[in-house]
Motif scaffolding. Structure first.
Motif, PDB file in Angstrom:
ATOM      1  N   THR A 196       0.508  -8.646 -18.127  1.00  0.00           N
ATOM      2  CA  THR A 196       0.123  -9.409 -16.934  1.00  0.00           C
ATOM      3  C   THR A 196       1.348  -9.815 -16.123  1.00  0.00           C
ATOM      4  N   GLN A 197       2.416 -10.228 -16.794  1.00  0.00           N
ATOM      5  CA  GLN A 197       3.643 -10.578 -16.095  1.00  0.00           C
ATOM      6  C   GLN A 197       4.162  -9.388 -15.290  1.00  0.00           C
ATOM      7  N   ASN A 198       4.096  -8.208 -15.886  1.00  0.00           N
ATOM      8  CA  ASN A 198       4.549  -6.996 -15.204  1.00  0.00           C
ATOM      9  C   ASN A 198       3.705  -6.714 -13.965  1.00  0.00           C
ATOM     10  N   TYR A 199       2.397  -6.765 -14.144  1.00  0.00           N
ATOM     11  CA  TYR A 199       1.492  -6.450 -13.040  1.00  0.00           C
ATOM     12  C   TYR A 199       1.579  -7.484 -11.921  1.00  0.00           C
ATOM     13  N   MET A 200       1.672  -8.742 -12.282  1.00  0.00           N
ATOM     14  CA  MET A 200       1.714  -9.777 -11.259  1.00  0.00           C
ATOM     15  C   MET A 200       3.026  -9.747 -10.487  1.00  0.00           C
ATOM     16  N   HIS A 201       4.113  -9.380 -11.158  1.00  0.00           N
ATOM     17  CA  HIS A 201       5.382  -9.219 -10.450  1.00  0.00           C
ATOM     18  C   HIS A 201       5.252  -8.084  -9.433  1.00  0.00           C
ATOM     19  N   ALA A 202       4.654  -6.980  -9.848  1.00  0.00           N
ATOM     20  CA  ALA A 202       4.443  -5.853  -8.938  1.00  0.00           C
ATOM     21  C   ALA A 202       3.500  -6.256  -7.804  1.00  0.00           C
ATOM     22  N   PHE A 203       2.483  -7.054  -8.134  1.00  0.00           N
ATOM     23  CA  PHE A 203       1.505  -7.455  -7.127  1.00  0.00           C
ATOM     24  C   PHE A 203       2.156  -8.290  -6.031  1.00  0.00           C
ATOM     25  N   ARG A 204       3.068  -9.153  -6.397  1.00  0.00           N
ATOM     26  CA  ARG A 204       3.758  -9.961  -5.390  1.00  0.00           C
ATOM     27  C   ARG A 204       4.584  -9.083  -4.450  1.00  0.00           C
ATOM     28  N   ASP A 205       5.138  -7.993  -4.994  1.00  0.00           N
ATOM     29  CA  ASP A 205       5.853  -7.048  -4.129  1.00  0.00           C
ATOM     30  C   ASP A 205       4.890  -6.307  -3.206  1.00  0.00           C
ATOM     31  N   ILE A 206       3.720  -5.955  -3.735  1.00  0.00           N
ATOM     32  CA  ILE A 206       2.716  -5.262  -2.920  1.00  0.00           C
ATOM     33  C   ILE A 206       2.269  -6.145  -1.762  1.00  0.00           C
ATOM     34  N   LEU A 207       2.118  -7.443  -2.019  1.00  0.00           N
ATOM     35  CA  LEU A 207       1.678  -8.379  -0.981  1.00  0.00           C
ATOM     36  C   LEU A 207       2.643  -8.440   0.201  1.00  0.00           C
ATOM     37  N   LYS A 208       3.904  -8.064  -0.026  1.00  0.00           N
ATOM     38  CA  LYS A 208       4.913  -8.110   1.032  1.00  0.00           C
ATOM     39  C   LYS A 208       4.871  -6.859   1.917  1.00  0.00           C
ATOM     40  N   GLN A 209       4.130  -5.844   1.493  1.00  0.00           N
ATOM     41  CA  GLN A 209       4.116  -4.578   2.215  1.00  0.00           C
ATOM     42  C   GLN A 209       2.962  -4.497   3.205  1.00  0.00           C
ATOM     43  N   GLU A 210       3.158  -3.644   4.206  1.00  0.00           N
ATOM     44  CA  GLU A 210       2.067  -3.272   5.087  1.00  0.00           C
ATOM     45  C   GLU A 210       1.274  -2.171   4.387  1.00  0.00           C
ATOM     46  N   ILE A 211      -0.001  -2.399   4.182  1.00  0.00           N
ATOM     47  CA  ILE A 211      -0.819  -1.460   3.412  1.00  0.00           C
ATOM     48  C   ILE A 211      -1.586  -0.537   4.357  1.00  0.00           C
ATOM     49  N   PRO A 212      -1.388   0.776   4.251  1.00  0.00           N
ATOM     50  CA  PRO A 212      -2.173   1.726   5.061  1.00  0.00           C
ATOM     51  C   PRO A 212      -3.582   1.838   4.471  1.00  0.00           C
ATOM     52  N   LEU A 213      -4.404   0.832   4.754  1.00  0.00           N
ATOM     53  CA  LEU A 213      -5.653   0.645   4.024  1.00  0.00           C
ATOM     54  C   LEU A 213      -6.577   1.859   4.094  1.00  0.00           C
ATOM     55  N   GLN A 214      -6.778   2.401   5.273  1.00  0.00           N
ATOM     56  CA  GLN A 214      -7.699   3.527   5.390  1.00  0.00           C
ATOM     57  C   GLN A 214      -7.196   4.731   4.607  1.00  0.00           C
ATOM     58  N   ASP A 215      -5.897   5.009   4.691  1.00  0.00           N
ATOM     59  CA  ASP A 215      -5.329   6.141   3.947  1.00  0.00           C
ATOM     60  C   ASP A 215      -5.480   5.945   2.448  1.00  0.00           C
ATOM     61  N   VAL A 216      -5.213   4.716   1.987  1.00  0.00           N
ATOM     62  CA  VAL A 216      -5.360   4.419   0.558  1.00  0.00           C
ATOM     63  C   VAL A 216      -6.813   4.615   0.120  1.00  0.00           C
ATOM     64  N   CYS A 217      -7.744   4.113   0.941  1.00  0.00           N
ATOM     65  CA  CYS A 217      -9.165   4.234   0.600  1.00  0.00           C
ATOM     66  C   CYS A 217      -9.608   5.695   0.546  1.00  0.00           C
ATOM     67  N   PHE A 218      -9.158   6.498   1.484  1.00  0.00           N
ATOM     68  CA  PHE A 218      -9.526   7.919   1.478  1.00  0.00           C
ATOM     69  C   PHE A 218      -8.975   8.611   0.233  1.00  0.00           C
ATOM     70  N   GLN A 219      -7.777   8.213  -0.192  1.00  0.00           N
ATOM     71  CA  GLN A 219      -7.208   8.795  -1.404  1.00  0.00           C
ATOM     72  C   GLN A 219      -8.046   8.415  -2.620  1.00  0.00           C
ATOM     73  N   ILE A 220      -8.439   7.162  -2.692  1.00  0.00           N
ATOM     74  CA  ILE A 220      -9.290   6.716  -3.798  1.00  0.00           C
ATOM     75  C   ILE A 220     -10.623   7.456  -3.779  1.00  0.00           C
ATOM     76  N   ARG A 221     -11.207   7.583  -2.594  1.00  0.00           N
ATOM     77  CA  ARG A 221     -12.494   8.275  -2.452  1.00  0.00           C
ATOM     78  C   ARG A 221     -12.416   9.709  -2.970  1.00  0.00           C
ATOM     79  N   ASN A 222     -11.303  10.376  -2.707  1.00  0.00           N
ATOM     80  CA  ASN A 222     -11.167  11.782  -3.066  1.00  0.00           C
ATOM     81  C   ASN A 222     -10.779  12.006  -4.518  1.00  0.00           C
ATOM     82  N   ASN A 223     -10.337  10.938  -5.202  1.00  0.00           N
ATOM     83  CA  ASN A 223      -9.794  11.144  -6.544  1.00  0.00           C
ATOM     84  C   ASN A 223     -10.377  10.233  -7.620  1.00  0.00           C
TER      85      ASN A 223
END
Length: 244
Positions: free
Chosen positions: A95-122
């Motif tokens: 959990t410590q590992n994941y939450m540390h990574a999550f805080r870094d993710i929160l700082k990024q601009e997320i290409p939401l539609q692109d990410v969703c399409f990737q999830i949809r396809n895989n």
């Protein structure tokens, strides 16, 4: 040159693994930059190594970040919900590992539609349904259904390929509406008793925790919550109608 590590790794990740790979590559590069700049001592902190497009845990963190940021504020209750889920299923160290990574993710601009399409396809449908269920839990962690977060969840649902009936079924497990029990079972209030029973049997197969067994035992446990809410909706309708 080390300060450009996150951008180099992010670009390579995107090229190899699409937008999810790009985000994970950015995290790895950021850690590399921090080590080289002496900002912190590396102690073996690692995120789950699966960087494939269908990696459920990374998808969960990235989409959770998008939902949390949708209303322009990131609440502690939402962060605690995610942390509690990982503590329950993966233990303190992971959990410590994941939450540390999550805080870094929160700082990024997320290409939401692109990410969703990737999830949809895989990612298979049952995993995507479980993903959406978790995201609703994040959005409602503070007990309030923020309209902006709900709109983001609707977009995510559409972009990851979940049909309207399935979306409304999961939504009504968290946001109670008129005839919520019927919407959870994806059936009209005017349906016959036999149609209600048939809808329940169909959803019992769709939402059964065994459908996500390939994700691991921890996600089977999480899927039981969704399955229980479906059973509660069916029990509500049976009592209203006197169905035996």
């Amino acid at each position: 040159m080390s300060r450009y590590g996150k951008w180099i790794m992010g670009g390579l990740g995107w090229a190899i693994g699409g937008p999810l790979g790009g985000i994970l590559g950015f995290l790895m590069g950021s850690a590399f930059d921090s080590m080289n700049s002496g900002e912190y001592e590396f102690r073996g902190r690692q995120v789950h190594s699966g960087t494939g497009p269908g990696d459920f845990r990374i998808s969960l963190l990235v989409l959770s970040a998008a939902v949390m940021k949708a209303d322009g504020k990131m609440l502690k209750s939402e962060l605690n919900y995610i942390k509690a889920f990982f503590l329950q299923n993966f233990g303190k160290h992971a959990t410590q590992n994941y939450m540390h990574a999550f805080r870094d993710i929160l700082k990024q601009e997320i290409p939401l539609q692109d990410v969703c399409f990737q999830i949809r396809n895989n990612m298979d449908l049952h995993s995507r349904l479980q993903l959406l269920h978790f995201l609703y839990g994040v959005a409602l962690a503070d007990g309030h259904a923020d309209p902006t977060e709900i709109q983001t969840l609707e977009k995510i649902s559409d972009w990851i390929g979940i049909n309207r009936s399935d979306y409304l079924s999961i939504k009504n497990m968290f946001v109670k509406d008129t005839d919520s029990a019927y919407k959870i079972l994806e059936v009209s209030p005017n349906a016959t008793d036999e149609e209600v029973k048939g809808a329940y049997r169909a959803l019992a197969l769709k939402y059964h925790p065994d459908r996500v067994s390939h994700l691991g035992e921890e996600f089977q446990q999480a899927a039981k919550e969704k399955f229980q809410k479906m059973n509660e909706a069916y029990d509500t309708i049976k009592k209203q109608r006197g169905i035996k």
